[in-house]
Design a protein around this motif. Structure first.
Motif, mmCIF file in Angstrom:
data_model
loop_
_atom_site.group_PDB
_atom_site.id
_atom_site.type_symbol
_atom_site.label_atom_id
_atom_site.label_comp_id
_atom_site.label_asym_id
_atom_site.label_seq_id
_atom_site.Cartn_x
_atom_site.Cartn_y
_atom_site.Cartn_z
ATOM 1 N N HIS A 91 1.007 -1.605 -0.320
ATOM 2 C CA HIS A 91 -0.218 0.680 -0.223
ATOM 3 C C HIS A 91 0.839 1.195 -0.167
ATOM 4 O O HIS A 91 1.801 1.619 0.348
ATOM 5 C CB HIS A 91 -1.578 0.060 1.112
ATOM 6 N N ASN A 92 0.652 2.249 -0.480
ATOM 7 C CA ASN A 92 1.020 3.161 -1.244
ATOM 8 C C ASN A 92 0.625 4.350 -1.451
ATOM 9 O O ASN A 92 -0.851 4.780 -1.024
ATOM 10 C CB ASN A 92 2.315 3.464 -2.279
ATOM 11 N N PRO A 93 0.444 5.881 -0.904
ATOM 12 C CA PRO A 93 -0.660 6.967 -0.854
ATOM 13 C C PRO A 93 -0.690 7.112 -1.998
ATOM 14 O O PRO A 93 -1.752 8.179 -1.809
ATOM 15 C CB PRO A 93 0.665 7.791 -0.494
ATOM 16 N N ASP A 175 16.334 8.733 -15.272
ATOM 17 C CA ASP A 175 16.139 8.134 -13.875
ATOM 18 C C ASP A 175 14.846 7.838 -13.388
ATOM 19 O O ASP A 175 14.786 6.830 -13.175
ATOM 20 C CB ASP A 175 15.330 9.592 -12.734
ATOM 21 N N VAL A 176 13.776 7.754 -14.115
ATOM 22 C CA VAL A 176 12.396 7.449 -14.483
ATOM 23 C C VAL A 176 12.774 5.410 -15.275
ATOM 24 O O VAL A 176 12.800 4.935 -15.070
ATOM 25 C CB VAL A 176 11.356 7.908 -15.224
ATOM 26 N N MET A 177 13.443 6.009 -16.390
ATOM 27 C CA MET A 177 14.285 4.362 -16.616
ATOM 28 C C MET A 177 15.135 3.844 -16.057
ATOM 29 O O MET A 177 14.224 2.596 -15.959
ATOM 30 C CB MET A 177 15.149 4.922 -18.235
ATOM 31 N N LEU A 235 2.924 8.168 -10.136
ATOM 32 C CA LEU A 235 2.603 7.204 -10.779
ATOM 33 C C LEU A 235 1.891 7.615 -12.377
ATOM 34 O O LEU A 235 1.609 6.713 -13.810
ATOM 35 C CB LEU A 235 0.590 7.051 -10.191
ATOM 36 N N VAL A 236 1.982 9.156 -12.547
ATOM 37 C CA VAL A 236 1.493 9.274 -14.155
ATOM 38 C C VAL A 236 3.002 9.081 -15.058
ATOM 39 O O VAL A 236 2.570 8.588 -15.847
ATOM 40 C CB VAL A 236 1.063 10.801 -14.472
ATOM 41 N N HIS A 241 5.677 5.938 -18.853
ATOM 42 C CA HIS A 241 7.174 5.311 -19.451
ATOM 43 C C HIS A 241 6.029 3.547 -19.794
ATOM 44 O O HIS A 241 7.244 3.186 -20.910
ATOM 45 C CB HIS A 241 7.939 4.963 -18.077
ATOM 46 N N GLY A 242 6.256 3.050 -18.792
ATOM 47 C CA GLY A 242 6.332 1.003 -19.286
ATOM 48 C C GLY A 242 5.238 0.991 -19.950
ATOM 49 O O GLY A 242 4.832 0.395 -21.144
ATOM 50 N N GLN A 243 3.579 1.809 -20.175
ATOM 51 C CA GLN A 243 2.549 1.108 -20.541
ATOM 52 C C GLN A 243 2.926 1.722 -22.358
ATOM 53 O O GLN A 243 2.584 1.054 -23.505
ATOM 54 C CB GLN A 243 1.327 1.253 -19.846
ATOM 55 N N THR A 244 2.566 3.343 -21.894
ATOM 56 C CA THR A 244 2.996 3.854 -23.904
ATOM 57 C C THR A 244 3.789 3.299 -24.312
ATOM 58 O O THR A 244 4.242 3.276 -25.729
ATOM 59 C CB THR A 244 2.863 5.014 -23.453
#
Length: 402
Positions: A91-93, A175-177, A235-236, A241-244
């Motif tokens: 669980h996270n915020p 950083d996201v990658m 999250l956005v 990154h991942g799904q698109t």
């Protein structure tokens, strides 16, 4: 012990067999157990796999019986501290784990912020980003499209939507990658830097707001706190990154390997939308999703579900359900489960934004490099959650670089 933990016929959703042909595993699960099947996650952690379209629709619609707060899970005591799937369940915020009125407040604010994105301007920005990326390798006559192209455009577009200064965008993209593709320790380090960057961004937007997602979240009547906004911004970025990225890669791969699309690849704009839709039905980037927790004993798809049992949402398997699966080329059918369903599905208009980014990226690619061909074997990522390429090697006639 949970009902599913007692099953001796549970099927692993990991390993060589799953990695080689996940679609075949889904089909065998449906044939043997029906629309809800006992499975084992990595580490032989038991769960229920919802692979029937109607049953998945029921689970995602009834958020009272099948809740999102994973703290209800009845098997936490069996999970080791280094379990690789922990990030999907702890669980996270973020808005992902909220429920009831709290979820409506958070999801409503995020949807309103995403609705503020000018989709025409977004398409124009994506064209510019795509051109810049292609300029870096157009003269070489070859490229690895996942690392050099597909993975960078969605992140750059999301950074623009969030009002990240151009000078900091590349650092954030890196950083996201790293957070998505590195070891667990490196992921945590990169994630920490992302949090710092996003917090600094919020402070700037509080002083100098703009027409961007963080500014709209800060001024939304939902009165979101910084921790809530930070979690949802991250999250956005990670979802972009991942799904698109995988939607772009899977679609380009389809167009380069399927003769229905290959014959119109050069300048065939009409085929890009068809290919994007077909990928969502037949090779969706988000294969499965963790998850839902049963809040009381119930029955689903002929199986006895206990309170606290974990349900894995089989998005790709539900899309392949013979009761609903369209024929190849049925591009007008948008009833696929690829973006989830119900109040915990992908928030509107995020799917539209993702499609703009993916479609623009592919259109610019085939316009700039019309004789693009596959130049090696496709290499797929081994993941129970994601269907995506790690390598997409291509070759083309080198473009003149002034």
């Amino acid at each position: 012990m949970t009902e599913v933990a007692r099953r001796t016929d549970a099927v692993p959703l990991y390993g060589d067999r799953y990695r080689t042909d996940p679609a075949e595993v889904y089909a065998q699960l449906r044939d043997k157990h029906g629309p809800v099947a006992p499975v084992l996650l990595e580490g032989d952690i038991p769960a229920w796999f919802v692979c029937g379209y109607r049953e998945l629709h029921q689970v995602t619609t009834d958020s009272t019986l099948f809740a999102r707060d994973t703290r209800r899970w009845n098997a936490w005591e069996t999970v080791p501290d280094d379990w690789p799937l922990l990030p999907h369940l702890v669980h996270n915020p973020s808005v992902m784990f909220t429920e009831g009125p709290e979820h409506q407040r958070r999801a409503g604010a995020l949807s309103e912020a995403l609705e503020s994105v000018d989709q025409f301007e977004l398409a124009s920005q994506c064209e510019r980003i795509a051109d810049q990326m292609i300029d870096r390798f157009a003269g070489a006559g070859e490229a690895e499209l996942m690392s050099q192209y597909a993975s960078r455009i969605p992140l750059s577009a999301a950074a623009l939507m969030c009002g990240v200064p151009q000078a900091q965008t590349r650092m954030l993209v890196d950083d996201v990658m790293a957070a998505m593709n590195s070891s667990l320790a490196d992921q945590m380090t990169a994630y920490g830097r992302m949090e710092e960057e996003m917090l600094a961004l919020l402070e700037r937007k509080r002083v100098t707001p703009g027409s961007d997602v963080p500014s709209h979240l800060l001024t939304n009547p939902a009165n979101l706190g910084d921790e809530e906004i930070l979690a949802d911004l991250l999250l956005v970025m990670l979802q972009a990154h991942g799904q698109t990225t995988n939607w772009i890669g899977n679609t380009v791969a389809l167009m380069l390997t399927d003769e229905r699309f290959a014959i119109t690849l050069s300048g065939g704009r009409a085929s890009v939308g068809d290919a994007l839709s077909e990928v969502l039905w037949h090779d969706t980037p988000t294969q499965n999703y963790l998850g839902r927790i049963a809040t009381r004993d119930t029955r689903l798809g002929g199986q006895r579900i206990r309170a606290g049992d974990l349900l894995v949402l089989g998005l790709a398997a539900a899309n392949a359900d013979p009761h609903v699966r369209p024929a190849e080329g049925a591009s007008g059918n948008r009833a696929m489960m690829s973006f989830g369903h119900g109040e915990h599905g992908c928030p509107y208009p995020a799917p539209e934004i993702a499609e703009i980014i993916a479609k623009t990226s592919i259109e610019v690619l085939v316009d700039r490099l019309p004789d693009l061909v596959l130049a090696g074997d496709l290499e797929w990522r081994s993941s129970v959650w994601t269907r995506g390429l790690t390598r997409l090697p291509v070759s083309f006639t080198p473009a003149y670089q002034p």
